[in-house]
Design an enzyme around this catalytic site. Structure first.
Site, PDB file in Angstrom:
ATOM      1  N   ARG A  34       0.820  -1.215   0.000  1.00 48.49           N
ATOM      2  CA  ARG A  34       0.000   0.000   0.000  1.00 48.49           C
ATOM      3  C   ARG A  34       0.854   1.265   0.000  1.00 48.49           C
ATOM      4  O   ARG A  34       0.434   2.291  -0.534  1.00 48.49           O
ATOM      5  CB  ARG A  34      -0.950  -0.014   1.186  1.00 48.49           C
ATOM      6  CG  ARG A  34      -2.100  -0.976   0.941  1.00 48.49           C
ATOM      7  CD  ARG A  34      -3.032  -1.052   2.107  1.00 48.49           C
ATOM      8  NE  ARG A  34      -4.309  -1.635   1.699  1.00 48.49           N
ATOM      9  CZ  ARG A  34      -5.238  -2.026   2.546  1.00 48.49           C
ATOM     10  NH1 ARG A  34      -5.055  -1.885   3.849  1.00 48.49           N
ATOM     11  NH2 ARG A  34      -6.362  -2.536   2.099  1.00 48.49           N
ATOM     12  N   LYS A 194     -17.938 -16.461   4.415  1.00 48.96           N
ATOM     13  CA  LYS A 194     -19.390 -16.366   4.571  1.00 48.96           C
ATOM     14  C   LYS A 194     -20.113 -15.905   3.321  1.00 48.96           C
ATOM     15  O   LYS A 194     -19.694 -14.962   2.658  1.00 48.96           O
ATOM     16  CB  LYS A 194     -19.692 -15.330   5.658  1.00 48.96           C
ATOM     17  CG  LYS A 194     -19.322 -15.769   7.047  1.00 48.96           C
ATOM     18  CD  LYS A 194     -19.997 -14.822   8.002  1.00 48.96           C
ATOM     19  CE  LYS A 194     -19.410 -14.832   9.382  1.00 48.96           C
ATOM     20  NZ  LYS A 194     -19.596 -13.504   9.996  1.00 48.96           N
ATOM     21  N   GLY A 348      -8.810  -8.988   0.996  1.00 48.45           N
ATOM     22  CA  GLY A 348      -7.562  -9.056   1.757  1.00 48.45           C
ATOM     23  C   GLY A 348      -6.905 -10.418   1.698  1.00 48.45           C
ATOM     24  O   GLY A 348      -5.710 -10.539   1.395  1.00 48.45           O
ATOM     25  N   GLY A 371     -12.917  -4.669   1.369  1.00 45.70           N
ATOM     26  CA  GLY A 371     -14.309  -4.223   1.500  1.00 45.70           C
ATOM     27  C   GLY A 371     -14.687  -3.199   0.444  1.00 45.70           C
ATOM     28  O   GLY A 371     -15.790  -3.220  -0.087  1.00 45.70           O
TER      29      GLY A 371
END
Ligand code: ADP
Ligand code: MG
Length: 389
Positions: A34, A194, A348, A371
């Site tokens: 990053r 999930k 991630g 996200g």
């Protein structure tokens, strides 16, 4: 979006929101991705004659906490931009403002973690106003935070002339290609923990794609919804109806869905634990499926053949714990070996897997936002994009 090319940086003090939320261990940055991704924007502004004030968050501290200091990031940044220095001031403080005002062109000041400020996540307008005094223009280059309506992302952007940085632009351009006129066949590979984390993305992508490959723990919710025996595998019992509905919708839209045929299973998640191979529809108790099996790896690789657009999110198994990493590695290799396809990985954990394999350069785009990339694919925009329009 207004971009950096709309800004004349000469002689200006520019406030830049970067995403330096990087892994740190023993006071050292473990993965500089990053930081490296922010350099084109920073260098462009410095070469144009600006001075820079940098804001970032790190982790999820509840108030000031030395464990979440950006000091190690300052050290890592200095190795790439020698004019950069870290000042341990709260970004909304008077000291921060004084330091910022004393900057000369070419100098770079990194302030302390914005999440040390209680108003940051609440998007407190008073805090945003104090941030706004740090610069004369604002550049948002924190794609990984652009889905957060926080003070250092959207609050301050409303108070200063605001522009998208190069990383922000690159991410939006690449992810937009997954939504607008993607080349077909278009395959999406989903995994991870999930179904409930990914419903929005599935619903948004389903009408646009040709093939949907589902691995990871979320596959067991689909398998169980089809009446299969999944043993002790992770299942979201309250999402069985939804899984059934998604499969029905896929069929109606002509999307071919691929679920695991075989799974690597164990009684516990533990390195070196004894593993067994079962057909995906007959996993006996007390076993749980922890990775896709060899037949599935081959079937998934075949299902990807000929694809012109591929999006991958979520590992195929518990890839942190070998040997349950093999399915994820196989899928990563299969996508990386596609010739002439537009391939994107976001998330991630899946990005970490791609980096570990050294396959980063063989993907068309590796998103820095987990996200944020999912929310962009779901909604086609983000709060941090809207505020730059
Ligand atoms: P990403 O960060 O790429 O979006 P997620 O956060 O959704 O991915 O999911 C990653 C997590 O899913 C990992 O911690 C991994 O161990 C877990 N996982 C994947 N497959 C399984 C499985 N079969 N059983 C339990 N956990 C799983
Ligand atoms: Mg994750």
């Amino acid at each position: 979006m207004r971009t950096l090319l709309d800004l004349d940086p000469k002689g200006k003090r520019v406030l830049v929101r970067v995403d330096y939320n990087v892994p740190i261990q023993g006071g050292k940055v473990q993965d500089e991705t990053r930081i490296l991704e922010s350099l084109p924007t920073l260098r462009h502004l410095l070469e144009g004659g600006a001075s820079l004030v940098l804001l970032s968050h790190l982790g999820r501290p509840k108030g000031p906490d030395p464990k979440h200091s950006l000091a190690p990031v300052g050290e890592a940044l200095k190795a790439h931009i020698p004019e950069a220095r870290f000042a341990p001031f709260l970004p909304g403080s008077e000291e921060a403002r004084r330091e910022a005002e004393a900057l000369r062109p070419g100098e770079v000041l990194l302030l302390e973690n914005v999440r040390f400020e209680p108003g940051e996540e609440k998007n407190d307008p008073e805090l945003a106003a104090r941030y706004a005094r740090l610069g004369e223009a604002f550049v948002l280059d924190a794609f990984g935070s652009a889905h957060r309506a926080h003070a250092s992302v959207v609050g301050v952007a409303r108070l200063l002339p605001a522009y998208a940085g190069f990383l922000m632009e690159k991410e939006v351009k690449a992810l937009s290609r997954l939504l607008q006129d993607p080349e077909r066949p278009y395959a999406v590979v989903l995994g991870g923990a999930k179904v409930s984390d990914k419903i929005g993305v599935i619903e948004s992508l389903l009408p646009r794609i040709d093939r949907l490959l589902i691995g990871g723990a979320m596959a067991f919710t689909f398998l169980k919804a089809l009446g299969k025996e999944v043993g002790k595998s992770l299942v979201e019992e309250d999402r069985l109806d939804l899984a059934q509905d998604l499969l029905r919708r896929a069929e109606g839209l002509g999307v071919r869905v691929y679920l695991p045929e075989d799974v690597v299973a164990a009684e516990r998640i533990e390195a070196g634990v004894e593993t067994r191979l079962f057909p995906a529809e007959a996993i006996p108790i007390p076993y749980m499926g922890l990775d896709i099996g060899p037949k599935t790896r081959e079937a998934f690789a075949r299902a990807l053949e000929g694809a012109r657009t591929v999006f991958w999110n979520g590992p195929m198994g518990v890839f942190e714990v070998p040997p349950f990493d093999e399915g994820t590695l196989a899928v990563g290799r299969a996508i990386a070996s596609l010739e002439g396809a537009f391939t994107v990985v976001g998330g991630g954990d899946s990005v970490a897997a791609v980096n570990r394999l050294g396959l980063k350069d063989r993907f068309s785009h590796v998103s820095t936002g987990g996200g944020a990339s999912l929310e962009f694919l779901e909604k086609g925009t983000l709060p941090g994009i809207e505020v730059l329009k």
